[in-house]
Each structure stands twice: as structure tokens, then as C-alpha cells.
Design a protein around this motif. Structure first.
Motif, PDB file in Angstrom:
ATOM      1  N   UNK A   1      32.066  26.399  75.288  1.00  0.00           N
ATOM      2  CA  UNK A   1      33.048  26.414  76.377  1.00  0.00           C
ATOM      3  C   UNK A   1      34.153  25.402  76.063  1.00  0.00           C
ATOM      4  N   UNK A   2      35.398  25.851  76.043  1.00  0.00           N
ATOM      5  CA  UNK A   2      36.487  24.911  75.738  1.00  0.00           C
ATOM      6  C   UNK A   2      36.650  23.877  76.854  1.00  0.00           C
ATOM      7  N   UNK A   3      37.150  22.690  76.523  1.00  0.00           N
ATOM      8  CA  UNK A   3      37.332  21.656  77.562  1.00  0.00           C
ATOM      9  C   UNK A   3      38.356  22.111  78.598  1.00  0.00           C
ATOM     10  N   UNK A   4      38.210  21.661  79.849  1.00  0.00           N
ATOM     11  CA  UNK A   4      39.166  22.056  80.901  1.00  0.00           C
ATOM     12  C   UNK A   4      40.576  21.555  80.579  1.00  0.00           C
ATOM     13  N   UNK A   5      41.546  22.361  80.941  1.00  0.00           N
ATOM     14  CA  UNK A   5      42.950  21.973  80.707  1.00  0.00           C
ATOM     15  C   UNK A   5      43.371  20.876  81.669  1.00  0.00           C
ATOM     16  N   UNK A   6      42.879  21.008  82.914  1.00  0.00           N
ATOM     17  CA  UNK A   6      43.214  20.047  83.961  1.00  0.00           C
ATOM     18  C   UNK A   6      41.924  19.705  84.706  1.00  0.00           C
ATOM     19  N   UNK A   7      41.824  18.566  85.356  1.00  0.00           N
ATOM     20  CA  UNK A   7      40.605  18.191  86.094  1.00  0.00           C
ATOM     21  C   UNK A   7      40.177  19.242  87.112  1.00  0.00           C
ATOM     22  N   UNK A   8      41.151  19.885  87.768  1.00  0.00           N
ATOM     23  CA  UNK A   8      40.796  20.856  88.811  1.00  0.00           C
ATOM     24  C   UNK A   8      40.190  22.146  88.243  1.00  0.00           C
ATOM     25  N   UNK A   9      40.324  22.371  86.912  1.00  0.00           N
ATOM     26  CA  UNK A   9      39.737  23.575  86.305  1.00  0.00           C
ATOM     27  C   UNK A   9      38.233  23.646  86.553  1.00  0.00           C
ATOM     28  N   UNK A  10      37.576  22.489  86.533  1.00  0.00           N
ATOM     29  CA  UNK A  10      36.120  22.464  86.674  1.00  0.00           C
ATOM     30  C   UNK A  10      35.662  22.881  88.063  1.00  0.00           C
ATOM     31  N   UNK A  11      36.566  22.843  89.035  1.00  0.00           N
ATOM     32  CA  UNK A  11      36.211  23.213  90.409  1.00  0.00           C
ATOM     33  C   UNK A  11      36.699  24.613  90.768  1.00  0.00           C
ATOM     34  N   UNK A  12      37.310  25.280  89.804  1.00  0.00           N
ATOM     35  CA  UNK A  12      37.838  26.616  90.052  1.00  0.00           C
ATOM     36  C   UNK A  12      36.710  27.643  90.082  1.00  0.00           C
ATOM     37  N   UNK A  13      36.861  28.679  90.915  1.00  0.00           N
ATOM     38  CA  UNK A  13      35.850  29.746  90.984  1.00  0.00           C
ATOM     39  C   UNK A  13      35.951  30.685  89.783  1.00  0.00           C
ATOM     40  N   UNK A  14      37.049  30.636  89.056  1.00  0.00           N
ATOM     41  CA  UNK A  14      37.256  31.468  87.875  1.00  0.00           C
ATOM     42  C   UNK A  14      37.312  30.589  86.626  1.00  0.00           C
ATOM     43  N   UNK A  15      36.798  31.085  85.492  1.00  0.00           N
ATOM     44  CA  UNK A  15      36.861  30.281  84.262  1.00  0.00           C
ATOM     45  C   UNK A  15      38.304  30.085  83.801  1.00  0.00           C
ATOM     46  N   UNK A  16      38.559  28.979  83.140  1.00  0.00           N
ATOM     47  CA  UNK A  16      39.902  28.666  82.651  1.00  0.00           C
ATOM     48  C   UNK A  16      40.109  29.160  81.219  1.00  0.00           C
ATOM     49  N   UNK A  17      39.163  29.955  80.736  1.00  0.00           N
ATOM     50  CA  UNK A  17      39.226  30.452  79.360  1.00  0.00           C
ATOM     51  C   UNK A  17      38.953  31.958  79.376  1.00  0.00           C
ATOM     52  N   UNK A  18      39.425  32.645  78.366  1.00  0.00           N
ATOM     53  CA  UNK A  18      39.242  34.095  78.283  1.00  0.00           C
ATOM     54  C   UNK A  18      37.809  34.426  77.873  1.00  0.00           C
ATOM     55  N   UNK A  19      37.294  35.560  78.360  1.00  0.00           N
ATOM     56  CA  UNK A  19      35.936  36.002  78.026  1.00  0.00           C
ATOM     57  C   UNK A  19      35.985  37.472  77.626  1.00  0.00           C
ATOM     58  N   UNK A  20      35.538  37.757  76.405  1.00  0.00           N
ATOM     59  CA  UNK A  20      35.461  39.128  75.917  1.00  0.00           C
ATOM     60  C   UNK A  20      34.053  39.684  76.168  1.00  0.00           C
ATOM     61  N   UNK A  21      33.878  41.021  76.115  1.00  0.00           N
ATOM     62  CA  UNK A  21      32.589  41.636  76.478  1.00  0.00           C
ATOM     63  C   UNK A  21      31.360  41.073  75.760  1.00  0.00           C
ATOM     64  N   UNK A  22      31.464  40.712  74.473  1.00  0.00           N
ATOM     65  CA  UNK A  22      30.284  40.253  73.737  1.00  0.00           C
ATOM     66  C   UNK A  22      30.275  38.736  73.533  1.00  0.00           C
ATOM     67  N   UNK A  23      31.088  38.025  74.294  1.00  0.00           N
ATOM     68  CA  UNK A  23      31.079  36.563  74.217  1.00  0.00           C
ATOM     69  C   UNK A  23      29.825  36.004  74.883  1.00  0.00           C
ATOM     70  N   UNK A  24      29.230  34.999  74.246  1.00  0.00           N
ATOM     71  CA  UNK A  24      28.040  34.331  74.785  1.00  0.00           C
ATOM     72  C   UNK A  24      28.284  32.827  74.726  1.00  0.00           C
ATOM     73  N   UNK A  25      27.974  32.140  75.834  1.00  0.00           N
ATOM     74  CA  UNK A  25      28.158  30.687  75.926  1.00  0.00           C
ATOM     75  C   UNK A  25      26.782  30.038  76.138  1.00  0.00           C
ATOM     76  N   UNK A  26      26.081  29.678  75.061  1.00  0.00           N
ATOM     77  CA  UNK A  26      24.703  29.180  75.174  1.00  0.00           C
ATOM     78  C   UNK A  26      24.540  27.961  76.078  1.00  0.00           C
ATOM     79  N   UNK A  27      25.556  27.116  76.177  1.00  0.00           N
ATOM     80  CA  UNK A  27      25.400  25.916  77.008  1.00  0.00           C
ATOM     81  C   UNK A  27      25.240  26.266  78.489  1.00  0.00           C
ATOM     82  N   UNK A  28      25.554  27.517  78.860  1.00  0.00           N
ATOM     83  CA  UNK A  28      25.376  27.948  80.249  1.00  0.00           C
ATOM     84  C   UNK A  28      23.927  28.315  80.566  1.00  0.00           C
ATOM     85  N   UNK A  29      23.100  28.530  79.530  1.00  0.00           N
ATOM     86  CA  UNK A  29      21.728  28.983  79.769  1.00  0.00           C
ATOM     87  C   UNK A  29      20.975  28.040  80.705  1.00  0.00           C
ATOM     88  N   UNK A  30      21.195  26.745  80.515  1.00  0.00           N
ATOM     89  CA  UNK A  30      20.465  25.765  81.312  1.00  0.00           C
ATOM     90  C   UNK A  30      20.749  25.860  82.795  1.00  0.00           C
TER      91      UNK A  30
END
Length: 580
Positions: free
Chosen positions: A499-528
């Protein structure tokens, strides 16, 4: 009448010719297993395994076409097909694979005609030809060979077993391996009394090794007094032109994992499969004939034997089918018969909104699992069409839920519920339910095995997709197995990202991700986030499998696969392996 009998005889001959052709090609692929293993040609190992699985349906279609074209078969002539079955039975009197040939005949008939004729009058609902004591016509190819340690000594007898297994590639250090075998035997049979030999002490060993993935297994059993247990020597290739013994497995518990329904199919060349299955059933009494036929690649025979056993159980039981324990699936409706150790799965008519795929895609995923190396971590399944169950054996609550969720896949007629298509798997304890009552030691063992299962699937180019505990089960042997296949993909299709770092502090509180997601993208750090909410589970998981939360770990696995690196996945515990 004579003309009709002549036609029946010709049809029977054509069907048997179709089976003989199928078995010949099956054996041809199987016979190459030894060379592929000794040459460490792992790519060819996987390719031949997939090829062999698809053979049967090809030969069935080919045989049906030939029968219809040669004999102008359009509709069902009852007298003709009664006679055809009788003629076919006569042809099997001295056949070496009569049970397989009967199953082939059933497939040819059932692919052409309505299910109301699936009776013993027209097909082999019961075996007509006994397989007892069938042996190869080649006197040099008996099913097993006996060795007598009282005459030459146990270690010398085992050395003889290894030398007569037929390997052409030399061993890395056979003397070292023999010392390891001796130590394993001493450890297994502690004390002089346990190692006392009796007059009948003997080793019986199946003449051809069992080949699967990157290993070969020399399988046998020993008899000593009243003791009678199976054993297997696991042989590996060091990929430098030499072989070595990796372990000695003794007893049903250790062998059961090697012959598990969650493993890929073995390749073993022999003219009389029933003789191999009879031998295996002696050392694995908890395994059904259905499972053992499937384990050596004869999964259609496994289906036939399972269905016969199921019909027998239905006649001798009275309990009702009920909804299977566990969280309801979003894609599959799952039910079970409490007195029978299997679950029945039907694809639902409609899926939950988050499941963005079709029924066809789900069916394709299940076929993928059938063809792929399951590395002991995905349950094999039996697939059936037009299955009829008595309506009065289905609990009203289950029947209503089936009608609500699977109406397009079933019909009700004359007191029968007929399912167009269903899958049958071994029943396991859902992992989420197991964890609810697990002791601390059980929790540590099962979470460690859960992580191992994910890693071994990844090594086999399988990404489970949905890691939730409800999608995994715990077998009778305490092994964690994945059984929900609707979201699996090949590892090589996935794009593992950090997961790329947030562009702005408020990105972390957004209901939508601040980065693009393609159909076969997987973000392992989210598993936890959804797996490790329980502190006890999190502690164990992070102790053994912290790397699963890293995109770099997954990318490394993917790169290995793309570079043709086939990782070792052992069906037995690491602690049983010999030191080299």
C-alpha cells in the motif's frame, strides 16, 4: 433375434475397444513417471498429470460417436441394450481391469440415455465381475514381492527392496540412508521386546514405486507375529543426478497423509489396479476403495465405488439430510447427512453482491482444482450430474433453503429430489468453529498449520483469494485444508502490491483508498485487518507467519514460479525427514 444379438455383440466389442484404448493411453502416460522423476523434469511431471486427468472424457466422447455412427444408434432400444450389457459381461470374464471397464460402459450408456434407465438392468450399478485375486498375465509383473529378514537380516532386506525398485539413477549416499533407516526403526520400536522377530517376519512391497510431484514412494507392509503395518520409503531427487531416501514412514497415521484425499493423484504403472487397491486397503483400512482408486489416478472408478457405497449407506440408514454446520456460503449451498462423512455442495442461483462472477466461472474454478496439484491442502471433490435423493430423507428446513437458493439446479418428481449438478467432498470441521473451542496448544498448532497451508498453496501456484477461517477445514488428522474455491486464482495472475503511503494525513481517514486498484491487485498487509482481530490468534500467527503480511514474500513466490522453480512441499512433517 439373432441379428439383434449380433448387433449387441458388436456394440459391446466397440465399447470395450474404447476402454482398452483409454487404458493403454493412461498406462503410457503413467509409465513415463519414472523417467520424468529421475530426470527431475518437474514441468513434464505437472503437464502429464493434467493430461491424464482429461483422458477419460475424451475417450468417452470418442466411443459414443463411434457407436452412434457405426450402428446408427439414435434412441434407446431396451432389448438391444439389455443384450449389450450381457455380451459385455461375457467379454470381461478374463479381463485384467473388469471394474474399470464396467465403469467405462456405464459412462457410455449414461451420456446417451435418460436417468430413469440407470438401473442394474442396463448398467453396472453393482460389479458383475469379481476382482479377487486377479494377477497380471506377465509372470514378471506380480503386484508385490516378499522379502524375508530372518534369512538375510532386516537392513539387508530393506537394501534389497531399494535396489529392486528399478531406479537407474544412482543414490547420493545409500550407506548414509541405510543408517538413517536403521535409526528410524530403532526409534519406532523401542526396546528388545518390541524388536523381537517371529517366524513369519516378512516385508511385502508393491513392485512399482508410486510417483507424485517431486517424490517417489516405495510402499509395503511388514508382518511380524500378530503385527501388520504399512510403511513407505520416500525417495527424492537432488536435481544433480542422484537420489536419496528422505524418510521412512510407518503405520496408518503417517501413511494416511501421503494418501490423503487432499493430495494430487499418484502415478503407478500396473496392469491390475484392483490388486494395488487391495494391498493399499490392508495398510490403510480407514481409506475407502473409492479414495484409493482416486489416489492412483482412477478417479472415475473412485466415483463409481463412492456411489455404490453411498447407495448402500442410504439403504441402511434413516437420518435426514440437513444444512451443514458452519457459516452459510455466499456461492455454494452445502448440506450433509449426519451419519455419512461427506458434504454435498450445489452452486446457488444467485450470489452475494460482492461475488462478481458467474456460475460458469465457479464450475471452472472447481475444474482447476481437479486438474491442479493440491499439495495436500485442497480437498478433492467428486462431481455428479442428475443425482436423485428421496424427498422424505431431506429435512424440511433444508428443502426450503434449497428451493430458495438453488431452484434452477433441482426438480422434484415422484417423491425424489433430482439435482442437476453437485459436488461431494469429505466433511471437515470448519476452522472458525474449531478455533472457538480450541485449547491454547490446539490453537497454536492449527494456526501454524493454517499458515503452512497458505504457503504450500502459494508454492503450488494457487492463491486462495479468501483467507477467512470459514473457508478452511480441519481433517480428522488435524490437518488444515482449503475447501472454498470460488475465488482462487493462479499466483502468476496476481499483482502483489504494498500500500503506497498516504498523500495527505486525511487520506488515512477517507472511506475510499487514495491509490488505484486493478482487478488482480493484492495487498498482503491488509490480511491482518480481518484475520488477526483475536489477540491469541494474532500472537501465534505473527510468531510463525509474519512474512505472509509482506508483499515482498508473495512476489518472491510468484517470481519462483515464473522462473520455473518448483519448491519442495512434503506431505509429512519436517521432523520426520532424515539428515543429510
Amino acid at each position: 433375434m439373432e441379428a439383434s444379438t449380433g448387433l449387441s455383440r458388436n456394440i459391446a466389442n466397440t465399447i470395450l475397444e474404447g476402454f482398452n484404448r483409454h487404458f493403454s493411453i493412461f498406462q503410457q502416460i503413467t509409465s513415463g513417471a519414472r523417467e520424468r522423476f529421475e530426470q527431475a523434469d518437474w514441468h513434464a511431471v505437472h503437464a502429464s498429470s493434467r493430461e491424464r486427468i482429461t483422458l477419460y472424457d475424451q475417450r468417452i466422447k470418442e466411443t459414443i460417436t463411434k457407436v452412434q455412427e457405426l450402428y446408427k444408434i439414435a434412441g434407446l432400444d431396451l432389448d438391444l441394450w439389455r443384450d449389450t450389457k450381457l455380451c459385455y459381461m461375457r467379454l470381461l470374464s478374463y479381463h485384467l481391469q473388469p471394474e474399470l471397464a464396467e465403469t467405462f460402459y456405464n459412462s457410455v450408456f449414461c451420456h446417451q440415455f435418460d436417468r430413469i434407465y440407470y438401473t442394474n438392468e442396463f448398467i453396472f450399478v453393482r460389479n458383475a465381475i469379481s476382482t479377487d485375486y486377479i494377477e497380471s498375465t506377465d509372470s514378471e509383473r506380480v503386484s508385490y514381492q516378499s522379502y524375508y529378514p530372518n534369512e538375510i537380516g532386516l537392513i539387508a532386506a530393506i537394501r534389497q527392496v531399494i535396489q529392486q525398485a528399478g531406479f537407474q539413477t544412482p543414490f547420493e549416499d545409500l550407506e548414509r540412508d541405510m543408517r538413517s533407516i536403521r535409526k528410524a526403526i530403532v526409534k519406532r520400536f523401542r526396546g528388545k521386546l518390541a524388536r523381537k522377530t517371529h517366524l513369519n517376519f516378512q516385508l511385502s512391497v508393491i513392485c512399482s514405486p508410486f510417483f507424485r510431484n517431486k517424490a517417489a514412494y516405495i510402499v509395503g507392509h511388514y508382518t511380524n507375529g500378530r503385527e501388520d503395518e504399512g510403511f513407505a520409503l520416500a525417495v527424492l531427487n537432488n536435481e544433480q543426478g542422484q537420489l536419496y531416501i528422505d524418510t521412512l514412514l510407518i503405520g496408518e497415521k503417517q501413511l494416511s497423509i501421503v494418501f490423503s484425499y487432499s493430495q494430487a493423484y499418484f502415478m503407478i504403472e500396473h496392469q491390475v489396479p484392483s490388486a494395488i487397491v487391495d494391498f493399499l486397503q490392508k495398510i490403510l483400512p480407514e481409506r475407502t476403495r473409492s479414495e484409493l482408486y482416486s489416489s492412483i489416478g482412477l478417479h472415475k472408478q473412485g466415483k463409481s465405488d463412492f456411489y455404490r457405497h453411498f447407495l448402500h449407506h442410504m439403504r441402511h440408514s434413516s437420518d435426514k439430510f440437513v444444512i451443514a454446520p458452519g457459516i452459510r456460503g455466499m456461492v455454494m449451498m452445502v448440506f450433509t447427512l449426519p451419519s455419512y462423512r461427506y458434504v454435498f455442495k450445489i452452486i446457488k442461483d444467485k450470489f452475494a453482491p460482492q461475488k462478481e462472477f458467474t456460475r460458469k466461472v465457479v464450475a471452472e474454478k472447481y475444474q482447476l482444482v481437479k486438474r491442479h496439484d493440491r499439495v495436500g491442502r485442497m480437498a478433492d471433490m467428486l462431481e455428479y450430474s442428475d443425482v436423485s435423493l428421496p424427498q422424505d430423507r431431506i429435512h424440511p428446513d433444508l428443502l426450503q433453503e434449497l428451493l430458495d437458493t438453488c431452484a434452477s439446479s433441482m426438480t422434484i418428481s415422484d417423491g425424489k429430489v433430482i439435482f442437476k449438478h453437485l459436488y461431494i467432498e469429505r466433511r471437515m470441521i470448519p476452522l472458525n468453529m474449531y478455533l472457538e473451542t480450541a485449547t491454547e496448544s490446539q490453537l497454536e498448532r492449527v494456526i501454524r498449520d493454517y499458515g503452512d497451508a497458505i504457503k504450500q498453496l502459494a508454492a503450488a501456484n494457487i492463491f486462495p483469494g479468501d483467507f477467512l477461517y470459514k473457508n478452511f477445514g480441519v481433517t480428522q488428522l488435524g490437518r488444515v485444508v482449503f475447501y472454498d474455491y470460488d475465488e482462487i486464482n493462479y499466483m502468476t495472475e496476481c499483482n502483489f502490491r504494498k500500500i503506497p503511503p498516504p498523500r495527505f494525513p486525511e487520506d488515512e481517514f477517507s472511506s475510499e483508498p487514495w491509490y488505484s486498484i486493478e482487478p488482480f491487485d493484492v495487498f498482503p498487509e491488509e490480511f491482518g485487518t480481518f484475520l488477526l482481530t483475536n489477540p491469541k490468534i494474532r500472537k501465534v500467527f505473527m510468531k510463525y507467519h509474519k512474512d505472509l503480511l509482506s508483499a515482498a514474500y508473495w512476489q518472491k513466490k510468484k517470481d519462483n514460479i515464473l522462473n520455473g522453480i518448483y519448491e519442495d512441499v512434503f506431505p509429512y512433517p519436517e521432523g520426520l525427514r532424515f539428515r543429510r
